[in-house]
Design an enzyme around this catalytic site. Structure first.
Site, mmCIF file in Angstrom:
data_model
loop_
_atom_site.group_PDB
_atom_site.id
_atom_site.type_symbol
_atom_site.label_atom_id
_atom_site.label_comp_id
_atom_site.label_asym_id
_atom_site.label_seq_id
_atom_site.Cartn_x
_atom_site.Cartn_y
_atom_site.Cartn_z
ATOM 1 N N ASP A 294 0.831 -1.205 0.000
ATOM 2 C CA ASP A 294 0.000 0.000 0.000
ATOM 3 C C ASP A 294 0.870 1.262 0.000
ATOM 4 O OD1 ASP A 294 -2.360 1.395 -0.001
ATOM 5 O OD2 ASP A 294 -2.727 1.193 2.147
ATOM 6 N N HIS B 203 2.998 3.437 -8.811
ATOM 7 C CA HIS B 203 2.782 2.018 -9.105
ATOM 8 C C HIS B 203 4.001 1.416 -9.809
ATOM 9 C CE1 HIS B 203 -1.256 2.249 -7.693
ATOM 10 N NE2 HIS B 203 -1.673 3.055 -8.650
ATOM 11 N N LEU C 41 11.209 -20.497 -3.677
ATOM 12 C CA LEU C 41 10.150 -19.635 -3.166
ATOM 13 C C LEU C 41 8.954 -19.615 -4.110
ATOM 14 C CD1 LEU C 41 9.218 -17.215 -1.215
ATOM 15 C CD2 LEU C 41 10.213 -15.737 -2.960
#
Length: 254
Positions: A34, A51, A145
């Site tokens: 965020d 962004h 991962l």
């Protein structure tokens, strides 16, 4: 390498090979990324710049998680509610997966990272879906991962869909009501094949879950920071991990 990483995590000495400290890195970390727009606004930049900068943080934190032994990293990339944003911003956000994967997929492959997605594919633009599905296919055999993007994801929708499936099975006589339990519910969620998050991180100072993994986060440790996502560094990530390691997880017991 290990010694440097533990130094960053605040350990004065390196644990022995059989130390419990090695077992106390969260297996699954979820992050609500965020603050991209506010980061950009504070610099007099358009929201899209925030962004784009946040996309670079994704790579940085993915590699940090992989280095310390996190097995699953789930990133809240786009929610079912984000469609309410201005069309230009939504269109830009839908291009980010392509841009990110075009640039970073080679490194993700080199680091044995497996890309996954949880969310609802039917509403995604074809170009977005194509990029994501190509990355999923190309990394499917990787064993390191798991980088799980929550894309067009909403937890209430996820739970409602699971409940509908269960109700249909009961109505058909294929499932007894008394057989409905936590395990069954988990099996109907989009995260059925991965463990619930041990740690949730949210950046930018907001203190809410925003319809993210509401069922799965029931016993997760929560860690919030005022730092905006584009500014979130490996050191901030290590700070969250260190705080997690200090906490005692009792799951309602003593």
């Amino acid at each position: 390498m290990i010694k440097r990483l533990w130094a960053k995590l605040g350990k004065a000495t390196l644990p022995s090979a059989d130390s419990e400290a090695f077992d106390n890195v969260p297996r699954h970390v979820a992050i609500i990324m965020d603050g991209n727009g506010r980061w950009a606004k504070n610099r007099g930049l358009p929201r899209m710049a925030g962004h784009h900068s946040g996309m670079k943080t994704v790579k940085r934190i993915t590699m940090a998680a992989e280095r310390i032994g996190v097995k699953y990293l789930t990133l809240y990339a786009f929610s079912t509610e984000n469609w309410k944003r201005p069309r230009a911003e939504v269109d830009f956000l839908m291009k980010l997966p392509e841009q990110f994967l075009e640039v970073e997929l080679k490194d993700l492959m080199a680091n044995n990272v497996q890309v996954r997605m949880m969310g609802y594919r039917e509403d995604l633009p074809p170009h977005t879906l194509k990029a994501v599905e190509e990355a999923i296919e190309r990394t499917a055999k990787n064993t390191g991962l798991v980088l799980n993007f929550a894309l067009n994801y909403g937890s209430r929708k996820e739970m409602l869909e699971a409940i509908k499936e269960i109700a249909i099975d009961v109505k058909r006589g294929e499932l007894a009501p008394e057989a409905i339990d936590d395990r069954l519910m988990h099996s109907r969620l989009l995260t059925s094949d991965i463990p619930d998050p041990d740690l949730l991180i949210r950046t930018s100072g907001e203190l809410r879950l925003s319809n993210f993994m509401l069922w799965q986060l029931a016993y997760s440790e929560l860690w919030f920071t005022d730092v905006y996502w584009p500014e979130f560094t490996e050191e901030h990530f290590h700070e969250a991990i260190q705080e997690y390691r200090r906490r005692a997880r009792r799951y309602g017991g003593l």
